[in-house]
Design a protein around this motif. Structure first.
Motif, PDB file in Angstrom:
ATOM      1  N   VAL A  12      43.356  47.648  40.601  1.00  0.00           N
ATOM      2  CA  VAL A  12      43.906  46.635  41.495  1.00  0.00           C
ATOM      3  C   VAL A  12      43.934  47.148  42.929  1.00  0.00           C
ATOM      4  N   ASP A  13      43.387  46.367  43.826  1.00  0.00           N
ATOM      5  CA  ASP A  13      43.503  46.664  45.254  1.00  0.00           C
ATOM      6  C   ASP A  13      44.967  46.528  45.669  1.00  0.00           C
ATOM      7  N   VAL A  14      45.352  47.203  46.733  1.00  0.00           N
ATOM      8  CA  VAL A  14      46.765  47.207  47.147  1.00  0.00           C
ATOM      9  C   VAL A  14      47.017  46.347  48.381  1.00  0.00           C
ATOM     10  N   THR A  17      46.207  42.426  48.483  1.00  0.00           N
ATOM     11  CA  THR A  17      46.124  41.924  47.111  1.00  0.00           C
ATOM     12  C   THR A  17      47.460  42.047  46.393  1.00  0.00           C
ATOM     13  N   THR A  18      48.109  43.184  46.558  1.00  0.00           N
ATOM     14  CA  THR A  18      49.367  43.458  45.855  1.00  0.00           C
ATOM     15  C   THR A  18      50.564  43.411  46.795  1.00  0.00           C
ATOM     16  N   ALA A 185      41.693  40.615  46.515  1.00  0.00           N
ATOM     17  CA  ALA A 185      41.748  39.362  47.269  1.00  0.00           C
ATOM     18  C   ALA A 185      40.716  39.345  48.391  1.00  0.00           C
ATOM     19  N   HIS A 186      39.755  40.285  48.342  1.00  0.00           N
ATOM     20  CA  HIS A 186      38.773  40.404  49.416  1.00  0.00           C
ATOM     21  C   HIS A 186      37.363  40.348  48.844  1.00  0.00           C
ATOM     22  N   THR A 187      36.555  39.488  49.426  1.00  0.00           N
ATOM     23  CA  THR A 187      35.179  39.324  48.957  1.00  0.00           C
ATOM     24  C   THR A 187      34.427  40.651  48.991  1.00  0.00           C
ATOM     25  N   PHE A 202      38.803  37.782  41.335  1.00  0.00           N
ATOM     26  CA  PHE A 202      39.329  37.464  42.662  1.00  0.00           C
ATOM     27  C   PHE A 202      40.696  36.814  42.490  1.00  0.00           C
ATOM     28  N   VAL A 203      41.708  37.371  43.154  1.00  0.00           N
ATOM     29  CA  VAL A 203      43.046  36.779  43.099  1.00  0.00           C
ATOM     30  C   VAL A 203      43.347  36.154  44.453  1.00  0.00           C
TER      31      VAL A 203
END
Length: 248
Positions: A12-14, A17-18, A185-187, A202-203
């Motif tokens: 998971v990206d931080v 995204t988080t 959350a980033h392309t 993708f969130v």
């Protein structure tokens, strides 16, 4: 739907995204500016600061400059932004270091803590971020996020979306790339992970870039899955696994 039964790890990206980097950094910088009795457009400066991030790490990935961790990248970009906004003379080294440390205390998105806990019921869940290791440790602890491990760009000396960042993560986790699901959350992060052989989700984080700039969107991202929250993703994965089990 890909074969969810192959997935063992969720990476998971931080930032974005988080956790909500923008509101957290704006609050931190505004507090320091208030202490110095200095006024400027704090949200605009923070947005300009963030815009310098990907070009800077791109230079590092291409070998155009020496490795520097994210604190150093942030400090260099901050110095530039303070000059552009005409307030460089208002802040000395100590104040600037405190501004850089604003990136260490960021609020989680409302679904983050509970959603990660739900994902951890079925998977190993790790943070895979361009943040420095110390920075990520403070962010994760302060936001109350339950990751099983933290994987930083410092582990390999390359920043996402460079392929080395994802390949090294798979090596450290002793996992085949196809068994790792990258959530971001980033392309650019999704495409980097996909090109390294990861599965991708993708969130949606529509407020990540603030009210005046559009966030990245699932419909413009080549990904395996899309979700509106971590809980939504957990539900999708659980349902898909049940479907696979029923099919067997």
């Amino acid at each position: 739907m890909f074969d969810v039964s192959e997935v063992t790890v969720i990476a998971v990206d931080v930032f974005g995204t988080t956790v909500d980097w923008r509101s957290g950094v704006i609050d931190g910088v505004a507090a320091i500016a208030g202490h110095h009795e200095t006024e400027f457009d704090c949200p605009a400066l923070v947005d300009a600061w963030r815009e310098r991030y990907l070009p800077a790490v791109g230079q590092i990935n291409r070998g155009e400059r020496a490795w520097a961790n994210l604190d150093a990248v942030h400090r260099e970009a901050l110095d530039e932004c303070l000059e552009v906004f005409g307030v460089a003379g208002k802040f000395g080294a100590e104040a600037r270091e405190r501004m850089v440390r604003a990136w260490y205390a960021l609020p989680p998105w409302p679904d983050a803590a509970a959603g990660l806990a739900e994902l951890r019921r079925d998977f190993v869940v790790v943070a895979l971020s361009n943040g420095g290791f110390a920075q990520l440790t403070h962010v994760v602890k302060g936001a109350g996020l339950g990751f099983d491990a933290i994987l930083s760009a410092e582990n390999v000396g390359a920043y996402k979306p460079d392929r080395r960042a994802y390949v090294n993560a798979a090596k450290l986790l002793d996992a085949e790339p196809r068994t790792i699901l990258m959530v971001a959350a980033h392309t650019w992060d999704i495409h980097g992970a996909r090109d390294a052989g990861f599965r991708t989700t993708f969130v949606e984080r529509p407020g990540e870039k603030g009210p005046d700039r559009p966030a990245d969107a699932a419909e413009t991202t080549d990904c395996d899955l899309s979700a509106v929250s971590f809980a939504d993703l957990a539900g999708q994965l659980r349902g898909a696994r049940k479907g696979v089990d029923a099919g067997h």
